[in-house]
Design a protein around this motif. Structure first.
Motif, PDB file in Angstrom:
ATOM      1  N   VAL A  55       0.841  -1.201   0.000  1.00 34.49           N
ATOM      2  CA  VAL A  55       0.000   0.000   0.000  1.00 34.49           C
ATOM      3  C   VAL A  55       0.873   1.247   0.000  1.00 34.49           C
ATOM      4  N   LEU A  58      -0.329   5.707  -3.766  1.00 30.48           N
ATOM      5  CA  LEU A  58      -1.766   5.780  -4.019  1.00 30.48           C
ATOM      6  C   LEU A  58      -2.153   7.099  -4.684  1.00 30.48           C
ATOM      7  N   ALA A  60      -5.189   8.574  -4.484  1.00 34.96           N
ATOM      8  CA  ALA A  60      -6.492   8.835  -3.885  1.00 34.96           C
ATOM      9  C   ALA A  60      -6.860  10.308  -4.065  1.00 34.96           C
ATOM     10  N   ASP A  99      -9.603   5.733   2.143  1.00 34.72           N
ATOM     11  CA  ASP A  99      -9.844   6.370   0.849  1.00 34.72           C
ATOM     12  C   ASP A  99     -11.351   6.340   0.603  1.00 34.72           C
ATOM     13  N   ASN A 101     -13.144   6.880  -1.912  1.00 31.04           N
ATOM     14  CA  ASN A 101     -13.603   6.307  -3.176  1.00 31.04           C
ATOM     15  C   ASN A 101     -13.431   4.797  -3.240  1.00 31.04           C
ATOM     16  N   SER A 102     -12.244   4.309  -2.950  1.00 29.98           N
ATOM     17  CA  SER A 102     -11.986   2.866  -3.043  1.00 29.98           C
ATOM     18  C   SER A 102     -12.306   2.132  -1.747  1.00 29.98           C
ATOM     19  N   LEU A 104     -10.387   1.844   0.665  1.00 28.40           N
ATOM     20  CA  LEU A 104      -9.152   1.208   1.116  1.00 28.40           C
ATOM     21  C   LEU A 104      -8.677   1.850   2.412  1.00 28.40           C
ATOM     22  N   VAL A 106      -5.879   3.150   4.111  1.00 31.89           N
ATOM     23  CA  VAL A 106      -4.566   3.599   3.670  1.00 31.89           C
ATOM     24  C   VAL A 106      -3.521   3.377   4.753  1.00 31.89           C
ATOM     25  N   ASN A 239      -8.892  -5.116   3.438  1.00 36.02           N
ATOM     26  CA  ASN A 239      -8.404  -4.501   2.199  1.00 36.02           C
ATOM     27  C   ASN A 239      -8.311  -5.473   1.031  1.00 36.02           C
ATOM     28  N   PRO A 251     -11.441  -3.541  -1.620  1.00 34.17           N
ATOM     29  CA  PRO A 251     -10.887  -2.184  -1.705  1.00 34.17           C
ATOM     30  C   PRO A 251      -9.541  -2.133  -2.420  1.00 34.17           C
ATOM     31  N   GLU A 254     -10.161  -2.217  -6.095  1.00 31.18           N
ATOM     32  CA  GLU A 254     -10.712  -0.939  -6.529  1.00 31.18           C
ATOM     33  C   GLU A 254      -9.636   0.142  -6.599  1.00 31.18           C
ATOM     34  N   ALA A 255      -8.662   0.071  -5.692  1.00 34.02           N
ATOM     35  CA  ALA A 255      -7.577   1.050  -5.668  1.00 34.02           C
ATOM     36  C   ALA A 255      -6.478   0.732  -6.668  1.00 34.02           C
TER      37      ALA A 255
END
Length: 272
Positions: A55, A58, A60, A99, A101-102, A104, A106, A239, A251, A254-255
């Motif tokens: 991770v 990103l 984001a 995040d 949107n995703s 996730l 972080v 995640n 997630p 998606e990320a």
């Protein structure tokens, strides 16, 4: 030293991520509680390393942060009277960044609810991001200095300050009832955050998935290290393994961190 078969180790970790206690898991899997604890430590450590290695970089757009309370061995107010309390026993706060949107996670950090922990947490968040983001936190003042030291002016930062009233209900039930939120104030701190995206709803909803912190239960750790390993296992499961209902993928997928669904068996194999 004998090593459990992969199938048995996978069964144990599957029980733990579903919220079962160590003792219940040892009974279901027919192994000693020491075996379960050692496996949790090994897999939890591997999960921490896996998250750190995976991770990062990103892209984001919106990050939400929050803190959730728990305790190690005993609550902070009871540590002084506790028998054989280990080092770092007491209240433990888990700082989380999601995040929006995703969905996730972080970053997370286990520590106190103070300026030092806020700085360490935000430094880790900043190090995993590739671009400028809009950040929303609650009204904790420690965030302001921590964000300034780590992001500087390269961020659009706002705080959502919630206003609470007295909990409703009978007098003897108030300690089990959350205070009523009577309103919220959006405060711009740095940059130009979009007002419609100043929210902590996603990160607060994610807190509900942390079964180990369920109120009014005995789901707590006796050592801070085991507490951290259990959290690492939870977030890697969230995640990379668990399908998000609204996204219909994990997630991490998606990320864009992975293209395939990772299994619990894959996580257990990290210890090999």
């Amino acid at each position: 030293m004998n090593k459990l078969p992969l199938q048995k180790r996978t069964q144990i970790i599957n029980c733990l991520v579903e919220g079962m206690s160590l003792r219940a898991t040892s009974r279901i899997a027919d192994v000693s509680i020491n075996t379960v604890t050692k496996l949790l430590v090994d897999v939890g450590r591997a999960c921490q390393e896996f998250h750190d290695a995976t991770v990062h970089g990103l892209t984001a757009k919106r990050i939400q942060c929050d803190e959730i309370w728990s305790f190690v061995y005993a609550k902070g107010k009871n540590v002084e009277d506790a028998v054989a309390a280990p080092d770092k026993a007491g209240d433990a706060w888990t700082w989380t960044a999601i995040d929006a949107n995703s969905k996730l996670i972080v970053s997370w950090y286990v520590g106190n609810r103070d300026a030092d922990s806020a700085y360490e947490f935000m430094k880790d968040v900043q190090g995993r991001l590739k671009n400028r983001v809009q950040l929303t936190t609650d009204g904790l003042k420690a965030y302001i200095e921590a964000v300034d030291k780590t992001f500087g002016i390269d961020i659009d930062f706002a705080q959502l300050v919630k206003i609470y009233g007295q909990p409703q209900g009978k007098e003897n039930e108030r300690r089990y009832s959350p205070a009523d939120c009577t309103g919220a104030e959006r405060k711009r701190v740095t940059g130009r955050p979009y007002p419609e995206h100043i929210s902590t709803s996603y990160v607060e909803r994610q807190n509900l998935t942390m079964r180990r912190f369920t109120r009014l239960t005995n789901a707590f750790s006796k050592k801070v290290e085991n507490h951290c390993y259990a959290i690492a296992l939870h977030f890697v499961y969230y995640n990379f393994i668990k399908i998000h209902k609204s996204l219909r993928v994990t997630p991490a997928m998606e990320a864009g961190l992975t293209k395939r669904l990772i299994s619990i068996e894959d996580i257990v194999r990290l210890t090999d």
